[in-house]
Design a protein around this motif. Structure first.
Motif, PDB file in Angstrom:
ATOM      1  N   LYS A 222       0.804  -1.223   0.000  1.00 22.67           N
ATOM      2  CA  LYS A 222       0.000   0.000   0.000  1.00 22.67           C
ATOM      3  C   LYS A 222       0.838   1.275   0.000  1.00 22.67           C
ATOM      4  CE  LYS A 222      -3.466  -2.409   2.815  1.00 22.67           C
ATOM      5  NZ  LYS A 222      -4.177  -2.409   4.123  1.00 22.67           N
ATOM      6  N   GLY A 223       2.141   1.145  -0.073  1.00 22.74           N
ATOM      7  CA  GLY A 223       2.972   2.335  -0.069  1.00 22.74           C
ATOM      8  C   GLY A 223       4.434   2.003   0.163  1.00 22.74           C
ATOM      9  N   THR A 224       5.265   3.048   0.061  1.00 26.86           N
ATOM     10  CA  THR A 224       6.712   2.908   0.220  1.00 26.86           C
ATOM     11  C   THR A 224       7.183   3.845   1.312  1.00 26.86           C
ATOM     12  OG1 THR A 224       7.060   2.284  -2.094  1.00 26.86           O
ATOM     13  CG2 THR A 224       8.942   3.236  -0.938  1.00 26.86           C
ATOM     14  N   VAL A 225       8.090   3.353   2.164  1.00 30.35           N
ATOM     15  CA  VAL A 225       8.713   4.173   3.208  1.00 30.35           C
ATOM     16  C   VAL A 225      10.183   4.328   2.862  1.00 30.35           C
ATOM     17  CG1 VAL A 225       9.181   4.438   5.669  1.00 30.35           C
ATOM     18  CG2 VAL A 225       7.110   3.268   4.915  1.00 30.35           C
ATOM     19  N   GLU A 226      10.678   5.562   2.964  1.00 29.50           N
ATOM     20  CA  GLU A 226      12.071   5.816   2.598  1.00 29.50           C
ATOM     21  C   GLU A 226      12.704   6.774   3.599  1.00 29.50           C
ATOM     22  OE1 GLU A 226      13.494   5.536  -1.465  1.00 29.50           O
ATOM     23  OE2 GLU A 226      13.809   7.720  -1.369  1.00 29.50           O
ATOM     24  N   TYR A 227      13.988   6.555   3.828  1.00 26.52           N
ATOM     25  CA  TYR A 227      14.784   7.423   4.711  1.00 26.52           C
ATOM     26  C   TYR A 227      16.210   7.482   4.200  1.00 26.52           C
ATOM     27  CZ  TYR A 227      18.111   8.410   8.411  1.00 26.52           C
ATOM     28  OH  TYR A 227      19.174   8.907   9.112  1.00 26.52           O
ATOM     29  N   SER A 228      16.846   8.648   4.342  1.00 26.72           N
ATOM     30  CA  SER A 228      18.267   8.784   4.062  1.00 26.72           C
ATOM     31  C   SER A 228      18.868   9.806   5.009  1.00 26.72           C
ATOM     32  CB  SER A 228      18.506   9.222   2.613  1.00 26.72           C
ATOM     33  OG  SER A 228      19.890   9.497   2.411  1.00 26.72           O
ATOM     34  N   SER A 229      20.005   9.487   5.572  1.00 25.74           N
ATOM     35  CA  SER A 229      20.702  10.442   6.436  1.00 25.74           C
ATOM     36  C   SER A 229      21.225  11.628   5.643  1.00 25.74           C
ATOM     37  CB  SER A 229      21.868   9.751   7.151  1.00 25.74           C
ATOM     38  OG  SER A 229      22.829   9.287   6.211  1.00 25.74           O
ATOM     39  N   LEU A 230      21.197  11.522   4.319  1.00 23.25           N
ATOM     40  CA  LEU A 230      21.676  12.610   3.462  1.00 23.25           C
ATOM     41  C   LEU A 230      20.601  13.659   3.186  1.00 23.25           C
ATOM     42  CD1 LEU A 230      23.799  10.567   0.899  1.00 23.25           C
ATOM     43  CD2 LEU A 230      24.582  11.832   2.900  1.00 23.25           C
ATOM     44  N   GLY A 231      19.445  13.536   3.872  1.00 28.16           N
ATOM     45  CA  GLY A 231      18.478  14.618   3.730  1.00 28.16           C
ATOM     46  C   GLY A 231      17.028  14.238   3.577  1.00 28.16           C
ATOM     47  N   CYS A 232      16.684  12.967   3.752  1.00 22.39           N
ATOM     48  CA  CYS A 232      15.289  12.541   3.647  1.00 22.39           C
ATOM     49  C   CYS A 232      14.841  11.932   4.962  1.00 22.39           C
ATOM     50  CB  CYS A 232      15.115  11.528   2.509  1.00 22.39           C
ATOM     51  SG  CYS A 232      13.442  10.832   2.378  1.00 22.39           S
ATOM     52  N   ALA A 233      13.958  12.639   5.689  1.00 19.23           N
ATOM     53  CA  ALA A 233      13.391  12.085   6.904  1.00 19.23           C
ATOM     54  C   ALA A 233      12.532  10.880   6.554  1.00 19.23           C
ATOM     55  CB  ALA A 233      12.538  13.145   7.600  1.00 19.23           C
ATOM     56  N   PRO A 234      12.270   9.981   7.501  1.00 17.27           N
ATOM     57  CA  PRO A 234      11.402   8.839   7.190  1.00 17.27           C
ATOM     58  C   PRO A 234      10.062   9.311   6.627  1.00 17.27           C
ATOM     59  CG  PRO A 234      12.450   8.518   9.314  1.00 17.27           C
ATOM     60  CD  PRO A 234      12.768   9.923   8.893  1.00 17.27           C
ATOM     61  N   THR A 235       9.777   8.906   5.411  1.00 18.30           N
ATOM     62  CA  THR A 235       8.617   9.419   4.694  1.00 18.30           C
ATOM     63  C   THR A 235       7.830   8.276   4.071  1.00 18.30           C
ATOM     64  OG1 THR A 235       9.826  11.463   4.172  1.00 18.30           O
ATOM     65  CG2 THR A 235       7.860  10.992   2.864  1.00 18.30           C
ATOM     66  N   LEU A 236       6.499   8.356   4.203  1.00 16.69           N
ATOM     67  CA  LEU A 236       5.605   7.377   3.595  1.00 16.69           C
ATOM     68  C   LEU A 236       5.036   7.955   2.305  1.00 16.69           C
ATOM     69  CD1 LEU A 236       3.713   4.916   3.421  1.00 16.69           C
ATOM     70  CD2 LEU A 236       2.186   6.090   5.043  1.00 16.69           C
ATOM     71  N   TYR A 237       5.235   7.233   1.227  1.00 17.24           N
ATOM     72  CA  TYR A 237       4.654   7.578  -0.063  1.00 17.24           C
ATOM     73  C   TYR A 237       3.522   6.580  -0.323  1.00 17.24           C
ATOM     74  CZ  TYR A 237       8.995  10.200  -0.422  1.00 17.24           C
ATOM     75  OH  TYR A 237      10.048  11.062  -0.171  1.00 17.24           O
ATOM     76  N   ARG A 238       2.284   7.022  -0.140  1.00 17.52           N
ATOM     77  CA  ARG A 238       1.140   6.121  -0.256  1.00 17.52           C
ATOM     78  C   ARG A 238       0.826   5.802  -1.711  1.00 17.52           C
ATOM     79  NH1 ARG A 238      -0.989   9.674   3.762  1.00 17.52           N
ATOM     80  NH2 ARG A 238      -1.076   8.705   5.832  1.00 17.52           N
ATOM     81  N   ALA A 239       0.147   4.690  -1.895  1.00 20.31           N
ATOM     82  CA  ALA A 239      -0.235   4.263  -3.237  1.00 20.31           C
ATOM     83  C   ALA A 239      -1.183   5.260  -3.897  1.00 20.31           C
ATOM     84  CB  ALA A 239      -0.878   2.880  -3.182  1.00 20.31           C
ATOM     85  N   ASN A 240      -1.950   6.029  -3.096  1.00 18.26           N
ATOM     86  CA  ASN A 240      -2.893   7.005  -3.656  1.00 18.26           C
ATOM     87  C   ASN A 240      -2.245   8.349  -3.972  1.00 18.26           C
ATOM     88  OD1 ASN A 240      -2.506   8.185  -1.165  1.00 18.26           O
ATOM     89  ND2 ASN A 240      -4.623   7.929  -0.463  1.00 18.26           N
ATOM     90  N   GLY A 241      -0.923   8.447  -3.789  1.00 17.51           N
ATOM     91  CA  GLY A 241      -0.213   9.674  -4.118  1.00 17.51           C
ATOM     92  C   GLY A 241       0.047  10.599  -2.957  1.00 17.51           C
TER      93      GLY A 241
END
Length: 304
Positions: A222-241
């Protein structure tokens, strides 16, 4: 509680700093390992020594009646890890391995969203961790003392995959080891029943100038979670946009880790948030992945 910190290198100093911020803790000042372990006033020891010393010193401390927090990796082989667990049970003392990612807010946020079911079952995952070869101890470049860069660094992510997804059925890996040059890199694939593949990649790059970074991407139904210490806080990208930055606990991972260990000691409870049995499994997985790298991409059974 009175805590003796064994090892005053990079990690020892990190643990010492965290301990100074925790109320009702006295740090044992003696620097000699034998004297700290023999001191009847010391309740627990925090082992931040070279990896090849983790098992023998932990066993000595447990036999002396001390609770033990030991830096990762737990040991260099599975037999030593199991021996540590057996001794802790025999002596009725708390044994915990400092797999600090379990206490880092950006990784606990991932665990919470997976356990909530908000993104459904995981379909694919990638964990990446990179740094220049560390210069704070010559022992790190000796695989007989450290296990090598991949074993020492990427075991963080191996432990996390075991924690989040369980034990894989097979593993495969490729990479390159040139420890004399400070290089030890790997891309490993953990293959699970049901189709999930978790990729763990990174390692030591050339020393001095190469920066540290860590990141993850976990794709669910139902979605993607991504994080990077180089500048992306833990973020949920839902399937609905829709996009949602995940809430994180405001805590220092090292302090939270040590506070949790000390609370387990006070209560006489096993560290269920980071049990030593799972830390021993991480050692087994790391050794299996290193064997897979020797076979240059061949899938092998993961016997844990």
């Amino acid at each position: 509680m009175r805590v003796g910190v064994l090892g005053r290198g990079f990690m020892g100093k990190t643990h010492l700093q965290a301990l100074t911020e925790i109320p009702d803790v006295e740090i044992a000042a003696e620097r000699e390992i034998a004297k700290v372990i023999a001191d009847p006033g010391v309740d627990a020891v925090d082992i931040c020594l070279p990896t090849n010393l983790h098992a023998p010193v932990a066993l000595e401390a447990l036999q002396a009646g001390k609770h033990v927090l030991v830096e990762k990796p737990m040991a260099l082989d599975v037999a030593a890890s199991r021996q540590m667990i057996a001794e802790a049970k025999k002596q009725k003392r708390v044994l915990m391995v400092a797999h600090v990612l379990r206490f880092f807010p950006m990784y606990t946020a991932l665990g919470e969203i997976l356990s909530s079911g908000r993104i459904g079952a995981p379909c694919a995952a990638m964990f990446r961790r990179r740094c220049g070869a560390p210069a704070w101890g010559a022992w790190l470049s000796d695989p007989k003392q450290s296990g090598g860069g991949v074993f020492d660094l990427l075991i963080h992510d191996m432990d996390l995959c075991l924690h989040l997804f369980g034990k894989p059925e097979t593993v495969s890996a490729t990479g390159h080891e040139a420890l004399a040059d400070g290089v030890d890199v790997m891309t490993a694939e953990l293959h699970y029943d049901g189709g999930l593949t978790a990729v763990i990649t990174g390692g030591w790059h050339h020393p001095k100038s190469y920066p540290f970074s860590m990141e993850y991407t976990v794709v669910g139904e139902k979605g993607t979670v991504e994080y990077s210490s180089l500048g992306c806080a833990p973020t949920l990208y839902r399937a609905n946009g829709e996009i949602e930055v995940l809430a994180m606990k405001e805590q220092d991972g090292y302090r939270a880790e040590i506070e949790y260990f000390l609370e387990c000691c006070r209560r006489g409870e096993n560290p269920s948030l980071c049990p030593p049995e799972e830390s021993a499994d991480a050692v087994a997985l790391a050794l299996c992945i290193l064997e897979a790298r020797k076979r240059n991409g061949e899938k092998i059974r993961c016997e844990i």
